[in-house]
Motif scaffolding. Structure first.
Motif, short mmCIF file in Angstrom:
data_model
loop_
_atom_site.label_atom_id
_atom_site.label_comp_id
_atom_site.label_asym_id
_atom_site.label_seq_id
_atom_site.Cartn_x
_atom_site.Cartn_y
_atom_site.Cartn_z
N ALA A 237 -113.64 -63.10 72.70
CA ALA A 237 -113.70 -62.62 71.32
C ALA A 237 -115.00 -63.10 70.70
N VAL A 238 -115.75 -62.20 70.10
CA VAL A 238 -117.04 -62.53 69.50
C VAL A 238 -117.07 -62.00 68.07
N SER A 239 -117.43 -62.85 67.13
CA SER A 239 -117.56 -62.38 65.75
C SER A 239 -118.99 -61.89 65.51
N LEU A 240 -119.16 -61.10 64.46
CA LEU A 240 -120.46 -60.52 64.14
C LEU A 240 -120.93 -60.98 62.77
N SER A 241 -122.21 -61.30 62.67
CA SER A 241 -122.85 -61.48 61.38
C SER A 241 -123.68 -60.23 61.14
N ILE A 242 -123.40 -59.52 60.02
CA ILE A 242 -124.01 -58.21 59.80
C ILE A 242 -124.74 -58.19 58.46
N GLY A 243 -125.97 -57.71 58.49
CA GLY A 243 -126.75 -57.50 57.28
C GLY A 243 -126.92 -56.01 57.02
N VAL A 244 -126.82 -55.61 55.77
CA VAL A 244 -126.90 -54.19 55.40
C VAL A 244 -128.03 -54.00 54.41
N ALA A 245 -128.87 -52.98 54.65
CA ALA A 245 -129.91 -52.61 53.69
C ALA A 245 -129.92 -51.09 53.56
N THR A 246 -130.05 -50.61 52.35
CA THR A 246 -130.05 -49.17 52.11
C THR A 246 -131.39 -48.73 51.53
N SER A 247 -131.68 -47.43 51.68
CA SER A 247 -132.93 -46.86 51.17
C SER A 247 -132.77 -46.61 49.68
N SER A 248 -132.84 -47.66 48.91
CA SER A 248 -132.56 -47.56 47.47
C SER A 248 -133.70 -46.91 46.70
N THR A 249 -134.92 -46.98 47.24
CA THR A 249 -136.06 -46.37 46.55
C THR A 249 -136.83 -45.47 47.50
N ALA A 250 -137.52 -44.51 46.92
CA ALA A 250 -138.28 -43.56 47.74
C ALA A 250 -139.46 -44.24 48.44
N GLU A 251 -139.89 -45.41 47.93
CA GLU A 251 -141.04 -46.09 48.50
C GLU A 251 -140.69 -46.95 49.71
N THR A 252 -139.41 -47.13 49.98
CA THR A 252 -138.99 -47.99 51.08
C THR A 252 -139.52 -47.45 52.41
N SER A 253 -140.12 -48.32 53.22
CA SER A 253 -140.61 -47.91 54.53
C SER A 253 -139.62 -48.34 55.60
N ALA A 254 -139.81 -47.84 56.82
CA ALA A 254 -138.91 -48.20 57.93
C ALA A 254 -138.97 -49.69 58.21
N ASP A 255 -140.18 -50.25 58.22
CA ASP A 255 -140.31 -51.68 58.50
C ASP A 255 -139.64 -52.52 57.42
N GLU A 256 -139.77 -52.10 56.17
CA GLU A 256 -139.14 -52.85 55.08
C GLU A 256 -137.62 -52.78 55.17
N LEU A 257 -137.11 -51.62 55.54
CA LEU A 257 -135.65 -51.45 55.64
C LEU A 257 -135.08 -52.35 56.74
N LEU A 258 -135.77 -52.38 57.89
CA LEU A 258 -135.34 -53.25 58.98
C LEU A 258 -135.46 -54.73 58.61
N ARG A 259 -136.56 -55.06 57.93
CA ARG A 259 -136.74 -56.45 57.49
C ARG A 259 -135.63 -56.87 56.52
N ASN A 260 -135.33 -56.00 55.56
CA ASN A 260 -134.30 -56.34 54.57
C ASN A 260 -132.93 -56.51 55.21
N ALA A 261 -132.61 -55.64 56.16
CA ALA A 261 -131.32 -55.77 56.84
C ALA A 261 -131.28 -57.07 57.65
N GLY A 262 -132.42 -57.43 58.25
CA GLY A 262 -132.49 -58.69 59.00
C GLY A 262 -132.30 -59.90 58.10
N LEU A 263 -132.90 -59.86 56.91
CA LEU A 263 -132.73 -60.96 55.96
C LEU A 263 -131.28 -61.08 55.52
N ALA A 264 -130.62 -59.95 55.31
CA ALA A 264 -129.20 -59.97 54.93
C ALA A 264 -128.35 -60.53 56.06
N MET A 265 -128.73 -60.22 57.31
CA MET A 265 -127.98 -60.76 58.45
C MET A 265 -128.10 -62.28 58.51
N TYR A 266 -129.32 -62.80 58.28
CA TYR A 266 -129.49 -64.25 58.28
C TYR A 266 -128.72 -64.90 57.14
#
Length: 468
Positions: A237-266
């Motif tokens: 049995a393995v638990s998950l730590s999950i970070g979620v980031a959404t495209s809240s603004t039109a200026e959000t880039s792919a790298d920023e979205l991945l970075r934000n989700a990673g920060l939420a995961m940490y």
């Protein structure tokens, strides 16, 4: 004619008017499967799939020399990719086209394999970071056209290192494959699942509606992982730590979205693991602050910004000072005094702790040795050593060098490690602690009671003192 018929690559001559084969060489017969007589009854349309471009290609050839790519069908129905060189040429008094064919099917297959290999994770066979980033970029472009919302989840398998350490890396790989399969089976068919590396996965959710929908998907993933994963070599049995980031603004880039989700995961891991966190801007501010602190900390020793403090150890019976513990503070040029609970964990993560420990050891031994020379009390000095440095064969040498340089007596030095460090040490580290004791240096376990070691396990630790 001899060069034509004996050429190792397929060649033929086409009638400029009827597009029929006027001549074919032996290599063409061998490659395409038709006899020379059968070729004579065919037009190029039987071989060439994209006949719509024939006129353009022939006009180019008639004007000079033409080179292009095409797809040809063999007699047995197989398709091959070819590169063609064509030149206008008169044959037996009839206007025609001399054609040289180069089969590039295998080359194209290898090219596709290389491209796909650049976008595929070799362990799970799914997408990797490069492919996920590309798909996030395209999804953001589509999102802006339709005013839709996308989300990225970054997923970490909690305590995966323990699996590798206890069951081995082969079992760990099987567990990762099983985890990837379960993640993919849980999500919608159109969602992209990628392995970012080690025990970290990411998911792209398109057209999710609202933020709470992506949160629901993340929580559903956490729920399905409550059931043990079945993999070659066991069940876990393995638990998950999950970070979620959404495209809240039109200026959000792919790298920023991945970075934000990673920060939420940490943030999810820091909050206790096995949970879901949604990105908020303060997480980025904290991360930026942490990077700035990290860069400053790397120069703290060489710039002379560390300050030594010695905390007295007092005898309950007599009230006399019988020893001291070395503590360190950071005198930051703009932040003022930075306390250890802020910078020591950062130093341990980045490896700077080794330099800090060495500085504290030298400074403390120098200070207490000078007190001894001045005729002050014969104090026992306790100095912390980071657990990550044990087992590398450096601690004994480092301590011996400090004692030699400062003249501090080894029988008055006590090396401290935390309980958490002691519990997790390999055999090599425990042997290093034994070498310290053999050299006459005492070993203590600090913060005892905050970790998970049992009293019975203490018998295996080469220690002289517990600090509760």
């Amino acid at each position: 004619r001899r060069v034509f018929f004996e050429h190792p690559q397929p060649m033929w001559v086409l009638d400029a008017t009827t597009r029929r084969f006027l001549a074919v060489n032996d290599a063409a017969v061998a490659k395409y499967g038709y006899s020379a007589e059968e070729f004579a009854a065919l037009t190029i349309a039987v071989i060439r799939r994209d006949t719509a471009h024939l006129a353009v290609d022939f006009n180019r050839a008639w004007a000079g020399k033409s080179a292009f790519s095409a797809r040809h069908r063999l007699r047995d129905g197989r398709l091959i990719d070819v590169e063609i060189a064509t030149v206008a040429h008169e044959f037996d008094g009839r206007p025609g086209f001399l054609v040289l064919i180069n089969d590039v099917t295998e080359r194209h297959r290898l090219d596709r394999q290389l491209r796909e290999g650049g976008f595929r994770d070799p362990l799970t066979g799914g997408a990797n970071r490069a492919l996920l980033t590309e798909r996030v970029r395209h999804a953001l472009t589509r999102m802006r056209r339709r005013s839709a919302t996308i989300a990225v989840l970054v997923i970490n398998l909690d305590h995966f290192k323990d699996v590798n350490d206890s069951l081995g890396h082969v079992a760990g790989d099987f567990l990762l494959q099983a985890a990837a399969t379960r993640i993919k089976a849980t999500l919608r068919p159109g969602d992209t699942v990628a392995r970012l590396g080690a025990d970290e996965f990411a998911v792209l959710l398109e057209d999710i509606g609202e933020v709470r929908d992506s949160l629901g998907e993340a929580e559903r993933l956490g729920e399905v992982f409550r059931s043990p994963l079945e993999f070659v070599g066991g069940s876990l049995a393995v638990s998950l730590s999950i970070g979620v980031a959404t495209s809240s603004t039109a200026e959000t880039s792919a790298d920023e979205l991945l970075r934000n989700a990673g920060l939420a995961m940490y943030a999810a891991k820091a909050a206790g693991r096995g949970r879901v966190e949604v990105f908020v801007p303060s997480m980025l501010e904290l991360a930026t602050e942490r990077v700035s602190l990290d860069q400053d900390l790397r120069h703290a020793v060489e710039r002379g910004e560390l300050r030594l403090f010695l905390q007295p150890v007092i005898s309950v019976d007599s009230g006399a000072i019988v020893g001291c513990e070395a503590l360190v503070r950071w005198q930051h040029p703009s932040r003022g005094f930075v306390l250890p609970d802020t910078f020591i964990p950062l130093a341990e993560e980045t490896g700077i702790i080794s330099d800090i420990d060495t500085w504290v050891l030298d400074a403390a031994c120098t200070q207490v040795a000078s007190w001894r020379v001045s005729g002050l009390a014969d104090l026992v000095l306790a100095v912390n050593i980071a657990g990550r440095d044990l087992g590398r064969g450096e601690v004994v040498d480092r301590v011996s060098a400090a004692l030699l340089k400062t003249g501090f007596p080894r029988d008055r030095l006590e090396v401290e490690i935390t309980e958490g460090s002691a519990v997790s040490q390999p055999v090599e580290a425990l042997n290093e602690l034994r070498h310290l004791r053999t050299a006459g240096i005492a070993v203590a376990i600090d913060d005892f009671g905050t970790g998970y070691s049992s009293l019975s396990k203490l018998a295996t630790f080469p220690v002289d003192r517990l600090k509760i």
